[in-house]
Design a protein around this motif. Structure first.
Motif, mmCIF file in Angstrom:
data_model
loop_
_atom_site.group_PDB
_atom_site.id
_atom_site.type_symbol
_atom_site.label_atom_id
_atom_site.label_comp_id
_atom_site.label_asym_id
_atom_site.label_seq_id
_atom_site.Cartn_x
_atom_site.Cartn_y
_atom_site.Cartn_z
ATOM 1 N N GLY A 3 0.782 -1.227 0.000
ATOM 2 C CA GLY A 3 0.000 0.000 0.000
ATOM 3 C C GLY A 3 0.811 1.272 0.000
ATOM 4 O O GLY A 3 0.286 2.331 0.301
ATOM 5 N N VAL A 4 2.091 1.197 -0.337
ATOM 6 C CA VAL A 4 2.937 2.388 -0.356
ATOM 7 C C VAL A 4 2.826 3.066 -1.711
ATOM 8 O O VAL A 4 3.052 2.448 -2.753
ATOM 9 C CB VAL A 4 4.414 2.030 -0.067
ATOM 10 N N VAL A 103 2.360 14.717 1.269
ATOM 11 C CA VAL A 103 2.931 14.202 2.515
ATOM 12 C C VAL A 103 3.482 12.788 2.335
ATOM 13 O O VAL A 103 4.538 12.449 2.883
ATOM 14 C CB VAL A 103 1.869 14.230 3.638
ATOM 15 N N ALA A 104 2.806 11.963 1.547
ATOM 16 C CA ALA A 104 3.159 10.542 1.479
ATOM 17 C C ALA A 104 4.178 10.187 0.416
ATOM 18 O O ALA A 104 4.989 9.276 0.607
ATOM 19 C CB ALA A 104 1.890 9.712 1.246
ATOM 20 N N VAL A 105 4.161 10.883 -0.722
ATOM 21 C CA VAL A 105 4.952 10.453 -1.873
ATOM 22 C C VAL A 105 6.201 11.327 -2.038
ATOM 23 O O VAL A 105 6.084 12.523 -2.308
ATOM 24 C CB VAL A 105 4.109 10.518 -3.168
ATOM 25 N N PRO A 106 7.399 10.753 -1.892
ATOM 26 C CA PRO A 106 8.618 11.533 -2.135
ATOM 27 C C PRO A 106 8.661 11.987 -3.593
ATOM 28 O O PRO A 106 8.390 11.206 -4.500
ATOM 29 C CB PRO A 106 9.749 10.537 -1.837
ATOM 30 N N ALA A 107 8.999 13.259 -3.803
ATOM 31 C CA ALA A 107 9.032 13.811 -5.160
ATOM 32 C C ALA A 107 10.459 14.191 -5.530
ATOM 33 O O ALA A 107 11.247 14.603 -4.674
ATOM 34 C CB ALA A 107 8.125 15.040 -5.253
ATOM 35 N N GLN A 108 10.797 14.021 -6.798
ATOM 36 C CA GLN A 108 12.084 14.480 -7.296
ATOM 37 C C GLN A 108 11.998 15.983 -7.499
ATOM 38 O O GLN A 108 11.275 16.455 -8.383
ATOM 39 C CB GLN A 108 12.425 13.784 -8.616
#
Length: 252
Positions: A3-4, A103-108
């Motif tokens: 679920g990530v 908040v949840a997903v690291p972005a480049q």
């Protein structure tokens, strides 16, 4: 772990200022002037790039996509009408889902310093050391200033309202520590490739083996292949033989 989320949903708007506006309008209907005042009052310009002159355009774009709507039109005496905007039901869903992705997903995010590090081999090693030392000192000053702000506000505000400042302070401290560690590596002779780096600048001759790096790593992508950087990362300057004419000391 299941679920990530690894990829954020593509959205109609991507400007963080639009997200901030929706969050504020989720509290209560506001006029764009009041939105600007509240953003300033809460110090959001330190964490969000805000162009107050474009605030009306942001609100109009949100309205165009159905995320906000006119909630009221007020008039006081001879003053111009003030249009108050509020979130629509669709806007509340979009605001929640967008914020959750942020908040949840690291972005480049392509920070400028990371770009500079990827190109640092174009500088002479001695100059690079001087510049990195300068940066480390500046970061330590910034970190101390942020810690001073946090200490002052700690007795006045709940920690919830200082999270972004604490995060920024910790990131600045981490970067300062990383730069100091890199400088220690260079000083102790532990940075692999440093001798070739110096030789390249001092002789103008391409270090043996560097011209073959692109052939050995044709699609080098640390983000998709973490094991590829387990030894500390890619060489400072992956240069091909076709770029030889651009090397330091070359003549035409």
């Amino acid at each position: 772990m299941t679920g990530v989320r690894t990829v954020a949903k593509r959205r109609k708007l991507s400007n963080p200022l639009a997200l901030a506006v929706m969050v504020l309008l989720g509290e209560r209907p506001m006029h764009p002037y009041e939105i600007a005042r509240v953003l300033r009052q809460r110090g959001k310009e330190h964490s969000i790039k805000i162009n107050y002159g474009s605030l009306y355009t942001v609100v109009q774009n949100l309205e165009k996509h159905g995320f906000v709507t006119v909630a009221d039109v007020q008039r006081q005496g001879n003053r111009p009408e003030r249009t108050l905007y509020g979130l629509t039901d669709e806007g509340r869903v979009e605001m929640h889902d967008w914020l959750a992705d942020v908040v949840a997903v690291p972005a480049q995010e392509y920070p400028a310093f990371e770009a500079g590090l990827s190109l640092i081999g174009a500088l002479h090693p001695d100059e690079a050391v001087e510049l990195l030392t300068e940066r480390a000192a500046a970061l330590e000053i910034q970190a101390a200033a942020l810690r001073g702000v946090l200490a002052k506000l700690d007795a006045e505000l709940p920690r919830l309202f200082m999270l972004e400042t604490d995060y920024r302070a910790r990131m600045v401290e981490a970067e300062a520590g990383w730069v100091r560690h890199l400088l220690d590596e260079v000083a102790a002779g532990r940075l692999t490739g440093a001798d070739e780096w110096r030789s390249w600048h001092e002789t103008g001759d391409m270090p043996e083996g560097w011209s073959e790096l692109e052939e050995r790593f044709p699609a080098f992508d640390p983000a998709s292949d973490p094991a590829a950087t387990a030894d500390g990362g890619q060489p400072a300057v992956p240069v091909t033989s076709t770029e030889k004419e651009d090397r330091p000391g070359s003549t035409t």
